[in-house]
Design a protein around this motif. Sequence first.
Motif, short mmCIF file in Angstrom:
data_model
loop_
_atom_site.label_atom_id
_atom_site.label_comp_id
_atom_site.label_asym_id
_atom_site.label_seq_id
_atom_site.Cartn_x
_atom_site.Cartn_y
_atom_site.Cartn_z
N UNK A 41 0.83 -1.21 0.00
CA UNK A 41 0.00 0.00 0.00
C UNK A 41 0.86 1.26 0.00
N UNK A 42 0.55 2.17 -0.90
CA UNK A 42 1.27 3.43 -0.97
C UNK A 42 2.63 3.36 -1.62
N UNK A 90 7.44 -7.76 4.04
CA UNK A 90 7.08 -8.53 2.85
C UNK A 90 5.58 -8.46 2.56
N UNK A 91 4.83 -7.85 3.46
CA UNK A 91 3.39 -7.72 3.26
C UNK A 91 3.10 -6.90 2.00
N UNK A 92 2.34 -7.49 1.10
CA UNK A 92 2.04 -6.83 -0.18
C UNK A 92 1.09 -7.71 -0.98
N UNK A 93 0.59 -7.14 -2.07
CA UNK A 93 -0.08 -7.94 -3.08
C UNK A 93 1.01 -8.46 -4.01
N UNK A 118 -2.74 -11.87 -2.06
CA UNK A 118 -2.30 -11.06 -0.92
C UNK A 118 -1.46 -11.89 0.04
N UNK A 119 -0.34 -11.33 0.43
CA UNK A 119 0.50 -11.90 1.48
C UNK A 119 0.58 -10.90 2.62
N UNK A 120 0.22 -11.35 3.80
CA UNK A 120 0.28 -10.51 4.99
C UNK A 120 1.11 -11.20 6.05
#
Length: 123
Positions: A41-42, A90-93, A118-120
């Motif tokens: 995000x962002x 590493x959180x991202x799409x 999605x990886x969270x």
Amino acid sequence: QVQVVESGGGLVQAGGSLRLSCTASRLTFDAYYMGWFRQAPGKEREKISCINTSGSATYYTASVKGRFTISRDNVKNTIYLQMNSLKPEDTAMYYCAATRTVGFDWTFITPYWGQGTQVTVSS
């Protein structure tokens, strides 16, 4: 019409592992370079790992080198991204891409894109 479909994302604790898969159809799979990209995000989308048509050459961005492993199975028309020692950053799409042509430094030329998974990573 070419289809690129990712799977395997989810929620994992820091230090954990996930394996992403990407299957491409309606193309001559072993003629395509494949890659994984991600977008948080962002932030801008970044290239994180790529593999050539035979699987003999790979690329990793510095932040994932030694933790992530890309591979491909040209019989199953699938690539994988094994992600170990995951970090919250590493959180991202995560997106998969396929291209017939790569430019300098593994730049993907007019690739086909998947919809993302999605990886969270929780701390």
